[in-house]
Design a protein around this motif. Structure first.
Motif, PDB file in Angstrom:
ATOM      1  N   GLY A 221      -2.882  -0.805   3.754  1.00 30.63           N
ATOM      2  CA  GLY A 221      -3.940  -1.480   3.011  1.00 30.63           C
ATOM      3  C   GLY A 221      -3.662  -1.576   1.530  1.00 30.63           C
ATOM      4  O   GLY A 221      -4.352  -2.281   0.808  1.00 30.63           O
ATOM      5  N   LEU A 222      -2.646  -0.870   1.084  1.00 30.43           N
ATOM      6  CA  LEU A 222      -2.268  -0.887  -0.335  1.00 30.43           C
ATOM      7  C   LEU A 222      -0.795  -1.297  -0.422  1.00 30.43           C
ATOM      8  O   LEU A 222       0.047  -0.702   0.237  1.00 30.43           O
ATOM      9  CB  LEU A 222      -2.473   0.497  -0.928  1.00 30.43           C
ATOM     10  N   GLU A 223      -0.513  -2.331  -1.239  1.00 33.57           N
ATOM     11  CA  GLU A 223       0.843  -2.843  -1.340  1.00 33.57           C
ATOM     12  C   GLU A 223       1.497  -2.378  -2.636  1.00 33.57           C
ATOM     13  O   GLU A 223       0.908  -2.451  -3.704  1.00 33.57           O
ATOM     14  CB  GLU A 223       0.822  -4.375  -1.281  1.00 33.57           C
ATOM     15  N   GLY A 224       2.715  -1.869  -2.510  1.00 36.08           N
ATOM     16  CA  GLY A 224       3.448  -1.397  -3.675  1.00 36.08           C
ATOM     17  C   GLY A 224       4.828  -2.028  -3.730  1.00 36.08           C
ATOM     18  O   GLY A 224       5.339  -2.545  -2.733  1.00 36.08           O
ATOM     19  N   LEU A 225       5.440  -1.985  -4.918  1.00 41.70           N
ATOM     20  CA  LEU A 225       6.763  -2.573  -5.108  1.00 41.70           C
ATOM     21  C   LEU A 225       7.847  -1.501  -5.092  1.00 41.70           C
ATOM     22  O   LEU A 225       7.727  -0.470  -5.763  1.00 41.70           O
ATOM     23  CB  LEU A 225       6.823  -3.329  -6.436  1.00 41.70           C
ATOM     24  N   VAL A 226       8.882  -1.768  -4.310  1.00 39.61           N
ATOM     25  CA  VAL A 226      10.098  -0.962  -4.370  1.00 39.61           C
ATOM     26  C   VAL A 226      11.112  -1.786  -5.151  1.00 39.61           C
ATOM     27  O   VAL A 226      11.611  -2.798  -4.651  1.00 39.61           O
ATOM     28  CB  VAL A 226      10.654  -0.641  -2.960  1.00 39.61           C
ATOM     29  N   HIS A 227      11.389  -1.368  -6.392  1.00 38.95           N
ATOM     30  CA  HIS A 227      12.348  -2.110  -7.207  1.00 38.95           C
ATOM     31  C   HIS A 227      13.728  -2.021  -6.569  1.00 38.95           C
ATOM     32  O   HIS A 227      14.044  -1.048  -5.871  1.00 38.95           O
ATOM     33  CB  HIS A 227      12.388  -1.536  -8.635  1.00 38.95           C
ATOM     34  N   ILE A 228      14.543  -3.029  -6.805  1.00 39.36           N
ATOM     35  CA  ILE A 228      15.865  -3.086  -6.184  1.00 39.36           C
ATOM     36  C   ILE A 228      16.683  -1.826  -6.486  1.00 39.36           C
ATOM     37  O   ILE A 228      17.461  -1.367  -5.652  1.00 39.36           O
ATOM     38  CB  ILE A 228      16.618  -4.367  -6.636  1.00 39.36           C
ATOM     39  N   SER A 229      16.465  -1.230  -7.649  1.00 38.22           N
ATOM     40  CA  SER A 229      17.203  -0.014  -8.020  1.00 38.22           C
ATOM     41  C   SER A 229      16.712   1.210  -7.254  1.00 38.22           C
ATOM     42  O   SER A 229      17.370   2.252  -7.247  1.00 38.22           O
ATOM     43  CB  SER A 229      17.087   0.233  -9.525  1.00 38.22           C
ATOM     44  N   ASP A 230      15.522   1.093  -6.623  1.00 35.20           N
ATOM     45  CA  ASP A 230      14.957   2.214  -5.870  1.00 35.20           C
ATOM     46  C   ASP A 230      15.064   2.030  -4.361  1.00 35.20           C
ATOM     47  O   ASP A 230      14.501   2.807  -3.593  1.00 35.20           O
ATOM     48  CB  ASP A 230      13.484   2.406  -6.248  1.00 35.20           C
ATOM     49  N   LEU A 231      15.803   0.997  -3.957  1.00 33.64           N
ATOM     50  CA  LEU A 231      16.016   0.780  -2.526  1.00 33.64           C
ATOM     51  C   LEU A 231      17.125   1.681  -1.993  1.00 33.64           C
ATOM     52  O   LEU A 231      17.078   2.150  -0.855  1.00 33.64           O
ATOM     53  CB  LEU A 231      16.379  -0.690  -2.252  1.00 33.64           C
TER      54      LEU A 231
END
Length: 389
Positions: A221-231
């Motif tokens: 229900g909550l959307e967050g961003l995984v930055h490319i450097s944190d993948l």
């Protein structure tokens, strides 16, 4: 004689009871189901004669089984259609009684904006038709769910919680929405998540979108961003190298900004930093083996330890002038590299392939020179005082 008097009194009592119960066309009264057949239902309405409800006054669907709708001894609301159907029974309608009572209830639900349940019976162009006590309610396709609905037939036969968005009794137009309820539930769930989520914790999620700079993950229900450097701890150029839309992933909560409604996540294991091993395992001037992992305009990245990559600048690949690293190297190729610089604070390593080759040549040259030494040279100090006959 006394028996006759008692019988007359009982008859009078019964007549008075029936006379008290007067019926008129259009009245809505309660009745008790006596018998259910395939085509009609007989009802005791506390009158001289029983009431009968034809199937078409119970359900608009010919193939529907009356026993699945009404059972013996059920107490139901009915409308008086005729006081005599020609066979001595009172003609009744359940649909009309339900319709009038249902409209009153629907109007109240509309005015109070409460949720209600409807049974979807059919899919039509642009939406589905649901019924409440025989009353037709239209639910547009765009109001069936938060997401796009491809096949409307998947809702047929289901009971849905909806909210009435349009009520016009004169035009017999009633429109409802399931989407508004889902949206409210999602917002409530999101609010609860914002209050309970904590920095550093692990959550299960699903990849919803891939963008150039990373991937968005829904954690319930909550959307967050995984930055490319944190993948990944390894350098990647495209998020698709690590994840795809729809993937179920475990994420780490990196940062929470409730005011801006932003959530920063990581898929790489933040508790296992491969760069922590660099200080103990590598030093400047070491010559090690690595795998070519990717090319950029200024050089190539070589992985010298799982998750640890260093850059070999074009000028450090070969003594020759090259336009691009792929002129000399291949992805996946194993090469010797020399560590020429380590930036611990920024997790950066500079490597050289040409210097590693020169180091190897010097080593080989040193070995070749050692191989030219004779046994006599090695033993000359021991033999110098030895006397031969």
């Amino acid at each position: 004689m006394s028996e006759e008097i008692n019988n007359e009194e009982s008859m009078q009592d019964m007549m008075q009871q029936y006379e008290f119960k007067k019926i008129h066309t259009g009245d809505i009264i309660k009745g008790k189901v006596l018998k259910v057949t395939d085509s009609e239902v007989f009802v005791n309405i506390n009158y001289f004669s029983d009431g009968v409800i034809p199937k078409n006054e119970i359900t608009p669907y010919e193939d529907e089984d009356l026993n699945s709708i009404i059972k013996e001894n059920d107490e139901i609301d009915v409308m008086i259609i005729k006081s005599d159907d020609g066979e001595g029974n009172v003609l009744l309608s359940k649909i009309k009684a339900d319709g009038i009572k249902g409209l009153e209830e629907l109007e109240e639900v509309y005015n109070t904006q409460k949720s209600m349940e409807v049974l979807v019976k059919e899919a039509v162009k642009g939406g589905v038709i649901g019924y409440y006590k025989g009353i037709r309610i239209f639910i547009p396709a765009s109001q069936l769910a938060l997401h796009y609905v491809e096949d409307l037939k998947e809702f047929v036969g289901k009971e849905l919680q909806v909210r009435i968005t349009e009520f016009d009794e004169e035009k017999s137009k009633i429109v409802a929405s399931r989407k508004v309820i889902e949206k409210e539930e999602a917002e409530n769930k999101k609010d609860r998540l914002w209050k309970t989520i904590k920095k550093g914790e692990k959550r299960e999620g699903k990849v919803t979108r891939i963008v150039k700079f990373g991937a968005f993950v829904d954690i319930g229900g909550l959307e967050g961003l995984v930055h490319i450097s944190d993948l990944s701890w390894s350098r990647i150029q495209n998020p698709n190298e690590v994840v795809s839309e729809g993937d179920k992933v475990t994420v780490y909560v990196q940062d929470i900004d409730i005011n801006r409604q932003r959530l920063s996540l990581a898929i790489k294991d933040v508790n296992i930093n491969p760069w922590k091993e660099v200080k103990n395992k590598f030093k400047v001037n070491d010559v090690v083996q690595g795998k070519v992992t990717k090319f950029i305009s200024v050089g190539a990245f070589v992985e010298i330890n799982p998750g640890v990559e260093g850059l070999v600048h074009n000028s450090e690949i070969t003594e020759e002038n090259i336009a691009k690293p792929s002129d000399i190297l291949k992805l996946g190729e194993i090469v010797n590299v020399k560590i020429i610089d380590i930036d611990y604070s920024n997790n950066r390593i500079s490597l050289s392939i040409k210097n590693a080759s020169e180091s190897s040549k010097e080593y080989l040259k040193y070995n070749d020179e050692k191989e030219d030494v004779t046994i006599g040279d090695l033993l000359k100090d021991k033999l110098k005082n030895f006397k031969f006959d």
